[in-house]
Design a protein around this motif. Structure first.
Motif, short mmCIF file in Angstrom:
data_model
loop_
_atom_site.label_atom_id
_atom_site.label_comp_id
_atom_site.label_asym_id
_atom_site.label_seq_id
_atom_site.Cartn_x
_atom_site.Cartn_y
_atom_site.Cartn_z
N ASP A 47 13.99 28.52 7.03
CA ASP A 47 13.71 29.91 6.63
C ASP A 47 12.25 29.93 6.19
O ASP A 47 11.91 29.43 5.13
CB ASP A 47 14.65 30.33 5.49
N ILE A 48 11.41 30.52 7.03
CA ILE A 48 9.97 30.44 6.79
C ILE A 48 9.46 31.77 6.21
O ILE A 48 9.82 32.82 6.70
CB ILE A 48 9.23 30.03 8.09
N GLY A 49 8.68 31.68 5.12
CA GLY A 49 8.31 32.89 4.37
C GLY A 49 9.53 33.40 3.64
O GLY A 49 9.85 34.58 3.65
N CYS A 50 10.21 32.47 2.97
CA CYS A 50 11.57 32.74 2.43
C CYS A 50 11.56 33.65 1.21
O CYS A 50 12.61 34.14 0.81
CB CYS A 50 12.26 31.43 2.08
N GLY A 51 10.39 33.86 0.59
CA GLY A 51 10.34 34.73 -0.59
C GLY A 51 11.24 34.21 -1.70
O GLY A 51 11.21 33.03 -2.05
N ILE A 111 14.44 31.12 10.93
CA ILE A 111 14.60 32.49 10.47
C ILE A 111 13.26 32.97 9.95
O ILE A 111 12.67 32.34 9.06
CB ILE A 111 15.62 32.58 9.30
N ASP A 112 12.77 34.07 10.50
CA ASP A 112 11.56 34.71 10.00
C ASP A 112 11.96 36.13 9.61
O ASP A 112 12.11 37.00 10.46
CB ASP A 112 10.48 34.71 11.08
N SER A 113 12.17 36.32 8.32
CA SER A 113 12.59 37.63 7.83
C SER A 113 11.38 38.29 7.17
O SER A 113 11.12 38.09 5.99
CB SER A 113 13.74 37.44 6.82
N ALA A 114 10.61 39.01 7.98
CA ALA A 114 9.47 39.80 7.48
C ALA A 114 8.25 38.97 7.11
O ALA A 114 7.49 39.36 6.22
CB ALA A 114 9.90 40.68 6.30
N LEU A 115 8.06 37.84 7.78
CA LEU A 115 6.81 37.08 7.61
C LEU A 115 5.79 37.43 8.69
O LEU A 115 4.61 37.65 8.38
CB LEU A 115 7.09 35.57 7.63
N PHE A 144 12.16 38.91 12.52
CA PHE A 144 12.36 40.30 12.11
C PHE A 144 11.03 40.84 11.55
O PHE A 144 10.51 40.27 10.58
CB PHE A 144 13.42 40.40 11.00
N CYS A 145 10.49 41.92 12.14
CA CYS A 145 9.21 42.45 11.63
C CYS A 145 9.17 43.98 11.78
O CYS A 145 9.97 44.57 12.51
CB CYS A 145 8.03 41.81 12.37
N PHE A 146 8.19 44.58 11.08
CA PHE A 146 8.05 46.05 11.12
C PHE A 146 7.90 46.58 12.55
O PHE A 146 7.18 45.99 13.36
CB PHE A 146 6.80 46.48 10.36
N LEU A 236 14.70 50.10 6.58
CA LEU A 236 13.40 50.30 7.24
C LEU A 236 13.50 49.94 8.72
O LEU A 236 14.27 49.05 9.09
CB LEU A 236 12.34 49.41 6.58
N PRO A 237 12.68 50.61 9.55
CA PRO A 237 12.72 50.30 10.99
C PRO A 237 12.03 48.97 11.29
O PRO A 237 10.86 48.78 10.96
CB PRO A 237 11.94 51.46 11.62
N PHE A 238 12.76 48.06 11.91
CA PHE A 238 12.26 46.73 12.25
C PHE A 238 12.50 46.45 13.73
O PHE A 238 13.32 47.11 14.38
CB PHE A 238 13.00 45.67 11.42
N THR A 239 11.81 45.42 14.19
CA THR A 239 12.09 44.83 15.50
C THR A 239 12.75 43.48 15.25
O THR A 239 12.35 42.76 14.33
CB THR A 239 10.77 44.59 16.26
N VAL A 240 13.77 43.15 16.05
CA VAL A 240 14.32 41.80 16.00
C VAL A 240 14.03 41.11 17.34
O VAL A 240 14.12 41.73 18.40
CB VAL A 240 15.84 41.79 15.71
N VAL A 241 13.66 39.84 17.24
CA VAL A 241 13.37 39.04 18.43
C VAL A 241 14.21 37.78 18.36
O VAL A 241 14.26 37.12 17.32
CB VAL A 241 11.88 38.63 18.46
#
Ligand code: SAM
Length: 247
Positions: A47-51, A111-115, A144-146, A236-241
């Motif tokens: 989990d990268i950029g795990c906050g 997992i990249d959740s908003a990084l 997952f990103c904006f 919020l609207p995101f894109t998933v890849v």
């Protein structure tokens, strides 16, 4: 900037102390939980950029072996506290995602959740290349990103990532995109709902006009819906890849 936010300090000169951390919803992201339920997580997880660690803690509670990294030492310290309170083991560490060393060939799922949207173009390229080195054959990267979409009129509070940027960066660095599409990300409204007219003049002058315009529009829409929200939460609207490492 992120470490100051996690410490509750103003993130730039002249700003008031933050009223909260917009992505701290005290639980794993609903779309990530669904992905796990559908079998999208396998093997060793990064989990990268795990906050503050809620996604990693959720996955560890489901039996996965999870390494969770973030550039903010304060976030990692707080995440360790949350994992201890939840009674799960997560291998937390401080690391720069754009300069990932010491993890070669370790992971099967990322997992990249908003990084990704926090990085500039050079950073994104180094990050994608570093993840290639850090993963094993057949690894999957869930990003997952904006996005530039909207969820019932709710817009992303900062610039979205163009689809072509994701496609170019990932494919140039050894990743094949199997799916790219719209999704949502659960956040709270702290620091999204603020009127940019209240920002210090010096900061306002540094922001591109289109960014100020977007912030104004977001603030207007949030002002209208905040009284209606449960627990201040918003999707919020995101894109998933979903991408696969190409051998
Ligand atoms: C929007 S937050 C998302 C946190 C968490 N993944 C979640 O969904 O709740 C982005 C996180 O990325 C971290 N971050 C930003 N740039 C980074 C970098 N270059 N290396 C590692 N972490 C970074 C920040 O410290 C922050 O915790």
């Amino acid at each position: 900037m992120f470490d100051k936010l996690y410490r509750g300090e103003p993130t730039f000169d002249g700003a008031p102390p933050p009223t909260g951390i917009p992505w701290d919803v005290g639980q794993a992201q609903p779309r990530l939980m669904e992905l796990e339920a559908l079998g999208g997580i396998t093997g060793e997880v990064l989990d990268i950029g795990c906050g503050l660690g809620d996604n990693a803690i959720f996955l560890a509670s489901r039996g996965y072996s999870v390494t969770a990294l973030d550039g903010s030492a304060t976030a990692i310290e707080r995440a360790r506290g949350r994992a201890a309170a939840a009674g799960v083991d997560v291998a937390f560490g401080v690391a720069d995602a754009t300069d990932l060393t010491g993890y070669d060939g370790r992971f099967d799922t990322v997992i990249d959740s908003a990084l990704y949207h926090c990085l500039d173009d050079d950073g994104r390229r180094s990050y994608a290349a570093g993840l290639y080195r850090a993963t094993r054959s057949g690894a999957r990267w869930h990003l997952f990103c904006f996005s530039d979409g909207n969820v019932n009129g709710v817009l992303a509070p900062r610039a979205e990532v163009p689809e072509q940027n994701i496609r170019d960066t990932l494919t140039a660095n050894g990743w094949r995109i199997d799916f790219l599409g719209p999704t949502t990300y659960l956040a709270n409204t702290s620091s999204f709902a603020g009127d940019p007219n209240n920002l210090p003049e010096q900061l306002r002058r540094q922001l591109p006009p289109e960014q100020l315009e977007l912030m104004q529009e977001v603030a207007k829409r949030f002002a209208a819906i905040v009284p209606l929200l449960d627990d201040d939460r918003v999707h919020l609207p995101f894109t998933v890849v979903h991408a696969v490492r190409v051998d």
